[in-house]
Design a protein around this motif. Structure first.
Motif, PDB file in Angstrom:
ATOM      1  N   GLN A 122     -96.720  74.545 -62.858  1.00 37.43           N
ATOM      2  CA  GLN A 122     -95.336  74.883 -63.206  1.00 37.43           C
ATOM      3  C   GLN A 122     -95.236  75.313 -64.669  1.00 37.43           C
ATOM      4  OE1 GLN A 122     -92.576  71.682 -62.675  1.00 37.43           O
ATOM      5  NE2 GLN A 122     -90.813  72.912 -63.278  1.00 37.43           N
ATOM      6  N   GLU A 123     -95.951  74.597 -65.558  1.00 36.11           N
ATOM      7  CA  GLU A 123     -95.924  74.956 -66.980  1.00 36.11           C
ATOM      8  C   GLU A 123     -96.492  76.354 -67.192  1.00 36.11           C
ATOM      9  OE1 GLU A 123     -94.512  73.309 -69.552  1.00 36.11           O
ATOM     10  OE2 GLU A 123     -93.816  71.846 -68.084  1.00 36.11           O
ATOM     11  N   LEU A 124     -97.575  76.656 -66.498  1.00 34.41           N
ATOM     12  CA  LEU A 124     -98.166  77.988 -66.623  1.00 34.41           C
ATOM     13  C   LEU A 124     -97.245  79.051 -66.032  1.00 34.41           C
ATOM     14  CD1 LEU A 124    -101.870  77.098 -65.749  1.00 34.41           C
ATOM     15  CD2 LEU A 124    -100.956  77.699 -68.007  1.00 34.41           C
ATOM     16  N   ALA A 125     -96.633  78.728 -64.888  1.00 38.90           N
ATOM     17  CA  ALA A 125     -95.746  79.691 -64.233  1.00 38.90           C
ATOM     18  C   ALA A 125     -94.522  80.022 -65.073  1.00 38.90           C
ATOM     19  CB  ALA A 125     -95.307  79.156 -62.870  1.00 38.90           C
ATOM     20  N   LYS A 126     -94.036  79.045 -65.851  1.00 42.70           N
ATOM     21  CA  LYS A 126     -92.866  79.336 -66.679  1.00 42.70           C
ATOM     22  C   LYS A 126     -93.243  79.959 -68.032  1.00 42.70           C
ATOM     23  CE  LYS A 126     -91.987  74.804 -68.760  1.00 42.70           C
ATOM     24  NZ  LYS A 126     -91.070  73.671 -68.821  1.00 42.70           N
ATOM     25  N   GLY A 127     -94.532  80.214 -68.232  1.00 39.52           N
ATOM     26  CA  GLY A 127     -94.974  80.932 -69.421  1.00 39.52           C
ATOM     27  C   GLY A 127     -95.186  80.056 -70.642  1.00 39.52           C
ATOM     28  N   ASN A 128     -95.508  78.800 -70.445  1.00 44.25           N
ATOM     29  CA  ASN A 128     -95.749  77.886 -71.566  1.00 44.25           C
ATOM     30  C   ASN A 128     -97.080  78.262 -72.225  1.00 44.25           C
ATOM     31  OD1 ASN A 128     -96.400  75.730 -73.267  1.00 44.25           O
ATOM     32  ND2 ASN A 128     -95.373  74.233 -71.941  1.00 44.25           N
TER      33      ASN A 128
END
Length: 166
Positions: free
Chosen positions: A42-48
């Motif tokens: 999720q963190e990667l998907a939201k561009g973190n």
């Protein structure tokens, strides 16, 4: 003879690719276990970006260690082909090389885990994984540096194991 050498090279490449993918998967899985309170995907998907830096550092670290192990495996397969790939001696050499590679990956993952745990204890008042969730790139770079430094040190150990077993 040239065809045999080419076939051995192709076998080495296939084994290297399979083991590299497995090692990267294991590394990402273990990282997920370390960061229990964070959904990595999720963190990667939201561009973190901060989280992406740390995940990339883990992949680079594992690749550095796996590369050393693959070199040992290549040497092992070459020795085995000289002894006879299906002979007891040849299979033993390949088995030892695979065990060495697995040991290197396990050492890398354990060392990275220990290093991150020590970093967490040394930086009291700073909760690295909470900062990563906030997107703190400075903390991500600090963690990435620790992860890659540990991998480079572990790589030396894997090379030493290769020399000892060779």
């Amino acid at each position: 003879m040239i065809l045999l050498t080419a076939a051995v090279g192709i076998i080495q490449l296939i084994i290297a690719v399979i083991l590299a993918v497995v090692a990267l998967y294991i590394g990402f899985y273990i990282f997920g276990r370390i960061t229990r309170d964070v959904d990595e995907q999720q963190e990667l998907a939201k561009g973190n970006v901060a989280f992406g830096i740390v995940v990339a550092a883990i992949f680079v670290a594992i690749a550095v260690v796996v590369q050393s192990g693959i070199t040992g495996l290549s040497v092992g397969v070459s020795k085995a082909s000289a002894l006879g790939l299906m002979s007891v001696d040849g299979l033993t050499v390949i088995g030892v090389a695979i065990i060495q590679l697995i040991l290197g990956v396990v050492l890398a993952v354990v060392a990275i885990y220990i290093a991150l745990s020590i970093l967490d204890r040394l930086t009291t008042g700073l909760h690295e994984f909470e900062e990563l969730k906030k997107g703190n790139v400075a903390v991500a770079l600090e963690m990435a540096g620790v992860i890659i430094a540990v991998a480079l040190i572990i790589q030396s150990g894997v090379v030493g194991i290769t020399a000892a077993l060779g």
